[in-house]
Design an enzyme around this catalytic site. Structure first.
Site, short mmCIF file in Angstrom:
data_model
loop_
_atom_site.label_atom_id
_atom_site.label_comp_id
_atom_site.label_asym_id
_atom_site.label_seq_id
_atom_site.Cartn_x
_atom_site.Cartn_y
_atom_site.Cartn_z
N SER A 1 0.81 -1.21 0.00
CA SER A 1 0.00 0.00 0.00
C SER A 1 0.84 1.26 0.00
O SER A 1 0.49 2.24 -0.61
CB SER A 1 -0.92 -0.01 1.20
N LYS A 2 1.99 1.22 0.68
CA LYS A 2 2.73 2.47 0.76
C LYS A 2 3.80 2.58 -0.31
O LYS A 2 4.66 3.42 -0.27
CB LYS A 2 3.33 2.65 2.15
N ARG A 3 3.73 1.71 -1.27
CA ARG A 3 4.79 1.72 -2.25
C ARG A 3 4.37 2.32 -3.56
O ARG A 3 3.23 2.32 -3.94
CB ARG A 3 5.26 0.30 -2.48
#
Ligand code: GLU
Length: 495
Positions: free
Chosen positions: A258-260
């Protein structure tokens, strides 16, 4: 029941129309596992007859993907084999001949209907709320008339002549008998006007000519499965064992991705594409373990290497129900398999991530840091924020983070100075030589280990969270550690 002692011939038959995704990789994996389990052959066939959807780079991506995942081919484009060519556009003649054979036997017919007429027919059917289907106009053409129109240069396709009555039973290993009324099956096009086949003909002809014993494929082919069975029966061929795999449900749980920042091909905040997963630092072992369990009735947390999967694989144990894509599980398996890699192997795998991030990597340092960071890696690229400082000339600690908890800058500077004094007096800074005097200092000073070691950590690594401190200092080395500590003292004194 499946006979695992009989070598199977199975194929992964992707269309080169886009990126290799999780569904394709799982289909490939199950085919591979079954081939290896039975001592059979794993074949790659490139189904490139849809020229409109053809993507030139896609075939190479498929080959790279399989290679990276470790799913070694026995036959295929570039690999060779006795049943080639393995690219369908190189097999046109076989499809034309077989289509003609069906026409000659009365199982197929040339159709001269123009796209415009077919569109009108479809509209009319939609208006009448009927399912769109071919209206049968050219079924009635006599062979002479068909030959005359073809000789006149009229464009035509060849359609399969589905019987108007009766029903067809098709058997799927996981789903049992699928029965369909023939009148509900359309007269599908099997050879297009450009002379290329559709999937329905090409795949059946190839599966036969390549002596495929088991067709393990995606569920999207279940709706036309009876047609495929009809085609094979029309030729009088033996049917393979059919296995339609479960579908993947939309991802649930965000997981690591998700944070990539995934490549342009990524969908939303995670990626279902193999090449993205590779760039994101996922390893083949983790991905394979994860996808293997999505649709195979073994306990969901079983950790298996590819070889272990081969030993345990049972075609009959695949499940028909949909499988959820859960990226948190991928993270779990990835971290687990990273921890199983031997040091030199893990070093070799993380090195490209350091290089890509612009670090000049020293191999002797790299091999030393691997045991210190292994437990902390979920994906390979986690090594950058966690251990990049090992390869930096200078670190830039956040001044506020240099201040120990509950103390001020002045007091922290004094601690840093005392630390400098202790360390500079040591002949070298191995973790065995460094830790005892530093612990003794903590004891005497009445400070907490967190306070004292925290300053040393932020000063030498530039981060609040790091691999084990004294081991890290050892690898950074005396000169650099002291240099960094000195700079921290200056920062703290200037605050
Ligand atoms: N070319 C088909 C696809 O990519 C293959 C289906 C099959 O395995 O037969 O969907």
């Amino acid at each position: 029941m499946t006979d695992y002692n009989k070598p199977a011939r199975v194929r992964f038959a992707p269309s080169p129309t886009g990126h290799m995704h999780l569904g394709g990789a799982r289909t490939a994996l199950y085919n591979y596992l079954f081939a290896r389990r039975t001592g059979g052959k794993f074949i790659l066939r490139i189904e490139d007859t849809d020229q409109k959807r053809y993507v030139p780079e896609a075939e190479q991506e498929i080959l790279d993907g399989l290679n990276w995942l470790g799913l070694e081919l026995d036959e295929g484009p570039g690999v060779g084999g006795d049943y080639g060519p393995y690219r369908q556009t190189e097999r046109r003649e076989a499809y034309r001949e077989h289509a003609q054979l069906l026409v000659d036997k009365g199982y197929a017919f040339p159709c001269f209907c123009t796209p415009e007429r077919l569109a009108r027919v479809r509209e009319e059917q939609q208006r009448k709320k009927e399912n769109p289907h071919y209206d049968g106009t050219c079924r009635k053409l006599g062979p002479d008339e068909a030959a005359r129109r073809a000789a006149n240069g009229e464009k035509y396709v060849i359609r399969f002549k589905v019987p108007k009555d009766g029903s067809t039973t098709a058997h799927d290993l996981l789903r049992g008998d699928i029965v369909i009324e023939n009148r509900n099956v359309d007269d599908y096009v099997i050879l297009k006007s450009d002379g290329l086949p559709t999937y329905h003909l090409a795949a059946m002809v190839d599966d036969h000519l390549m002596q495929i014993t088991h067709v393990i494929r995606g569920l999207e082919w279940q709706s036309t499965f009876p047609l495929h069975v009809m085609i094979i029966r029309a030729f009088g061929w033996e049917e393979p064992v059919w296995v339609h795999l479960s579908v993947f449900r939309k991802p649930e749980g965000k997981g690591k991705m998700s944070k990539r920042d995934t490549s342009e091909a990524a969908k939303g905040d995670h990626s279902i594409f193999i090449k993205d997963l590779k760039e994101l630092g996922y390893i083949p072992e983790g991905i394979l373990n994860w996808i293997a369990l999505m649709g195979w009735g073994v306990p969901e947390d079983d950790v298996m290497t590819l070889d272990q999967m081969v030993e345990r694989f049972e075609l009959d144990k695949l499940t028909a129900s949909p499988a959820a894509i859960n990226f948190q599980k991928l993270d779990h398996f990835n971290g687990t398999h990273i921890r199983l890699l031997p040091d030199p192997e893990l070093a070799a795998r993380i090195k490209p991530f350091f290089v890509e991030a612009g670090y000049s990597v020293k191999d002797d340092v790299l091999i030393k840091i691997v045991p210190l960071i292994r437990e902390r890696l979920v994906t390979l690229d986690d090594c950058i924020p966690f251990a990049g400082f090992f390869f930096k000339d200078v670190v830039e600690p956040n001044p506020d983070e240099l201040i120990a908890k509950g103390l001020d800058a002045k007091r922290s500077a004094a601690i840093a100075r005392k630390t400098y004094e202790i360390l500079s007096a040591l002949p070298d800074l191995t973790h065995q030589t460094t830790e005892p005097p530093m612990r003794a200092y903590v004891e005497q000073s009445g400070l907490s280990a967190n306070q004292v070691f925290g300053i040393l950590r932020v000063a030498t690594t530039g981060q609040k969270v790091s691999p084990p401190l004294f081991e890290s200092v050892e690898i950074i080395g005396k000169e650099k550690s002291l240099e960094r500590l000195k700079k921290a003292i200056e920062i703290l004194e200037g605050m």
